[in-house]
Design an enzyme around this catalytic site. Structure first.
Site, PDB file in Angstrom:
ATOM      1  CG  HIS A  45      25.007  29.256  38.422  1.00  0.00           C
ATOM      2  ND1 HIS A  45      25.270  30.436  37.794  1.00  0.00           N
ATOM      3  CD2 HIS A  45      26.087  29.036  39.217  1.00  0.00           C
ATOM      4  CE1 HIS A  45      26.421  30.931  38.201  1.00  0.00           C
ATOM      5  NE2 HIS A  45      26.957  30.088  39.060  1.00  0.00           N
ATOM      6  CE  LYS A  52      27.601  29.162  32.872  1.00  0.00           C
ATOM      7  NZ  LYS A  52      27.313  29.349  34.291  1.00  0.00           N
ATOM      8  CE1 TYR A 103      28.391  34.818  38.120  1.00  0.00           C
ATOM      9  CE2 TYR A 103      30.562  34.495  39.069  1.00  0.00           C
ATOM     10  CZ  TYR A 103      29.314  34.004  38.730  1.00  0.00           C
ATOM     11  OH  TYR A 103      29.006  32.710  39.004  1.00  0.00           O
ATOM     12  CB  SER A 127      35.104  31.773  36.810  1.00  0.00           C
ATOM     13  OG  SER A 127      34.478  32.555  37.801  1.00  0.00           O
TER      14      SER A 127
HETATM   15  C1  LIG Z   1      31.881  24.923  42.015  1.00  0.00           C
HETATM   16  C2  LIG Z   1      31.185  25.698  40.950  1.00  0.00           C
HETATM   17  C3  LIG Z   1      31.519  27.032  40.745  1.00  0.00           C
HETATM   18  C4  LIG Z   1      30.903  27.742  39.718  1.00  0.00           C
HETATM   19  N1  LIG Z   1      31.289  29.038  39.455  1.00  0.00           N
HETATM   20  C5  LIG Z   1      30.761  29.696  38.406  1.00  0.00           C
HETATM   21  C6  LIG Z   1      31.256  30.975  38.033  1.00  0.00           C
HETATM   22  O1  LIG Z   1      32.177  31.498  38.630  1.00  0.00           O
HETATM   23  N2  LIG Z   1      30.657  31.585  36.986  1.00  0.00           N
HETATM   24  C7  LIG Z   1      29.618  31.024  36.277  1.00  0.00           C
HETATM   25  O2  LIG Z   1      29.104  31.627  35.333  1.00  0.00           O
HETATM   26  N3  LIG Z   1      29.170  29.800  36.593  1.00  0.00           N
HETATM   27  C8  LIG Z   1      29.714  29.122  37.624  1.00  0.00           C
HETATM   28  N4  LIG Z   1      29.288  27.861  37.908  1.00  0.00           N
HETATM   29  C9  LIG Z   1      28.259  27.231  37.067  1.00  0.00           C
HETATM   30  C10 LIG Z   1      28.915  26.490  35.904  1.00  0.00           C
HETATM   31  O3  LIG Z   1      29.462  27.393  34.982  1.00  0.00           O
HETATM   32  C11 LIG Z   1      27.905  25.600  35.164  1.00  0.00           C
HETATM   33  O4  LIG Z   1      26.779  26.367  34.825  1.00  0.00           O
HETATM   34  C12 LIG Z   1      27.474  24.402  35.992  1.00  0.00           C
HETATM   35  O5  LIG Z   1      28.555  23.851  36.688  1.00  0.00           O
HETATM   36  C13 LIG Z   1      26.884  23.341  35.089  1.00  0.00           C
HETATM   37  O6  LIG Z   1      26.412  22.263  35.819  1.00  0.00           O
HETATM   38  P1  LIG Z   1      27.233  20.911  36.045  1.00  0.00           P
HETATM   39  O7  LIG Z   1      28.250  21.209  37.086  1.00  0.00           O
HETATM   40  O8  LIG Z   1      26.177  19.971  36.514  1.00  0.00           O
HETATM   41  O9  LIG Z   1      27.872  20.523  34.734  1.00  0.00           O
HETATM   42  C14 LIG Z   1      29.899  27.119  38.923  1.00  0.00           C
HETATM   43  C15 LIG Z   1      29.585  25.780  39.152  1.00  0.00           C
HETATM   44  C16 LIG Z   1      30.221  25.065  40.138  1.00  0.00           C
HETATM   45  C17 LIG Z   1      29.878  23.612  40.316  1.00  0.00           C
END
Ligand SMILES: Cc1cc2nc3c(=O)[nH]c(=O)nc-3n(C[C@H](O)[C@H](O)[C@H](O)COP(=O)(O)O)c2cc1C
Length: 387
Positions: free
Chosen positions: A276, A252, A130, A107
């Protein structure tokens, strides 16, 4: 070593061993958390067709994601602050992914920097961007990802404004945590986390501090992130970023067939159907429920991946059978990391792989590439009728 049989075992350990502030950051959705809950409960509505008398030897889950060989079509999703779940978390997760033979996505909001992760791994990883208002910063980070040999850029499109997660506000989330009396009380029972954190120098946003203009410490960083996410991102900017990157591109955060068509038109190597993990628009439908309409719209034009709600190999199989070429997991591996560091991420991948392999066999398939809707029992009203 505790006996781990499923992702929930890792989740329980994660909760016990990680400061509340960071566990809550992971295990929450925005506002009422309806979308967060439905991401998982909608997977449960899809059932499996048991088949018999099929030779189950020589099974394989090997596949390809954007042309890259993978042990199973499961990538680790970008997760901000991973290095706060466990010291050096991004490096640990990337190493586990590399050994297992699946892609890791770093990330923008990681604790370990791009260069740091590249230095401590050998397989190329994916970099998630981002888009920020500071164009110089964006251009520089794209160049840094290129120099580090990242094999794809994952451009996140569903977070130009941050969805509110109540727990983060109530917990006063910061990285590193402010040592207030409640935090100190909490840390008293999380000694393993604290000792490891004291031993690492990686405790702030490695891709930002020292790289973005005027961000030398935590105070200015907070102002910077609040002001920097670019709310003006549109398809024209996406086209420009695609050009600047020039390599494999994954878009995404697509949850709607119309947006999927736009993404296919702009041109990319894959899209990720995602909300997300229920952290942005509360009230949106789950990713798995939106997948069929997106497959009908662009399934023959672009590689489709899915994330949000995957907690088992059975969930992976359901997404693949509905047409996705691959999936990403977020919380499932973060639970592993928080529970047992690198070994925990490996454990999460092993659990998911085993569940996927055995489920595939019991559905009468030997090759993951042969999965299709025939292995599923999908309720007639699964997609729902929405006016
Ligand atoms: C704690 C946390 C932080 C996240 N940070 C980012 C991020 O920095 N960039 C991003 O594109 N998605 C981020 N996401 C979304 C994840 O990439 C992903 O889409 C999501 O976790 C998928 O769902 P799941 O946790 O149910 O598998 C984050 C998700 C979580 C749980």
């Amino acid at each position: 070593m505790p006996v781990i049989t499923n992702i929930n075992d890792l989740k329980r350990l994660h909760k016990r061993r990680t400061p509340k502030m960071f566990y809550d950051y992971c295990e929450s959705g925005s506002w009422t958390e309806q979308t967060f809950r439905e991401n998982t409960s909608d997977f449960d509505k899809i059932r499996l067709r048991q088949r018999i008398a099929v030779d189950m030897t020589n099974r394989t889950t090997a596949s390809q994601l954007i042309g890259q060989d993978v042990t199973m079509p499961v990538a680790l999703a970008p997760v901000g602050l991973t290095g706060m779940q466990r010291a050096d978390g991004e490096i640990k997760a990337a190493r586990a992914a590399e050994k297992f033979g699946v892609p890791y996505t770093l990330s923008t909001m990681s604790i370990c920097s791009i260069e740091d992760v590249a230095e401590h791994t050998t397989a190329p990883f994916w970099f998630q961007l981002y888009v920020m208002r500071d164009e110089e910063y964006v251009d520089a980070i794209i160049e840094r990802a290129k120099r580090a040999g990242c094999s794809a850029m994952v451009l996140t499109l569903d977070l130009q404004i941050l969805g509110q997660r109540h727990k983060d506000l109530k917990n006063g989330l910061t990285a590193p945590p402010k040592l207030t009396p409640p935090v100190l009380l909490d840390l008293a029972t999380k000694w393993r986390w604290g000792i490891e954190m004291l031993q690492t120098k990686r405790r702030s946003f490695g891709n930002i501090v020292g790289h973005a203009k005027g961000v030398e410490n935590m105070n200015s960083l907070q102002t910077w992130t609040a002001e920097q996410f670019d709310p003006r991102l549109d398809w024209e900017k996406i086209r420009i970023l695609k050009k600047k990157w020039g390599g494999k591109l994954i878009l995404k955060g697509i949850l709607d067939a119309e947006d999927a068509k736009m993404a296919a038109e702009v041109g990319c190597d894959a899209i990720i159907v995602s909300n997300h993990g229920g952290r942005q628009l509360d009230g949106a439908l789950s990713s798995i429920r939106m997948l069929p309409s997106i497959m009908r719209a662009v399934g023959d034009k672009v590689e489709v991946h899915l994330d949000s709600g995957i907690r088992s190999g059975q969930d992976v199989l359901k997404a693949l059978a509905l047409g996705a070429k691959g999936v990403m997991i977020g919380r499932a591996y973060i639970h592993g990391l928080g529970a047992m560091g690198e070994a925990g991420v490996t454990s999460a991948l092993e659990v998911i792989h085993k569940e996927l392999d055995i489920t595939m066999a019991l559905c009468g398939k030997r090759d993951i590439k042969d999965l299709d809707e025939n292995v599923l029992l999908v309720p007639e009203d699964f997609e729902g009728r929405w006016a």
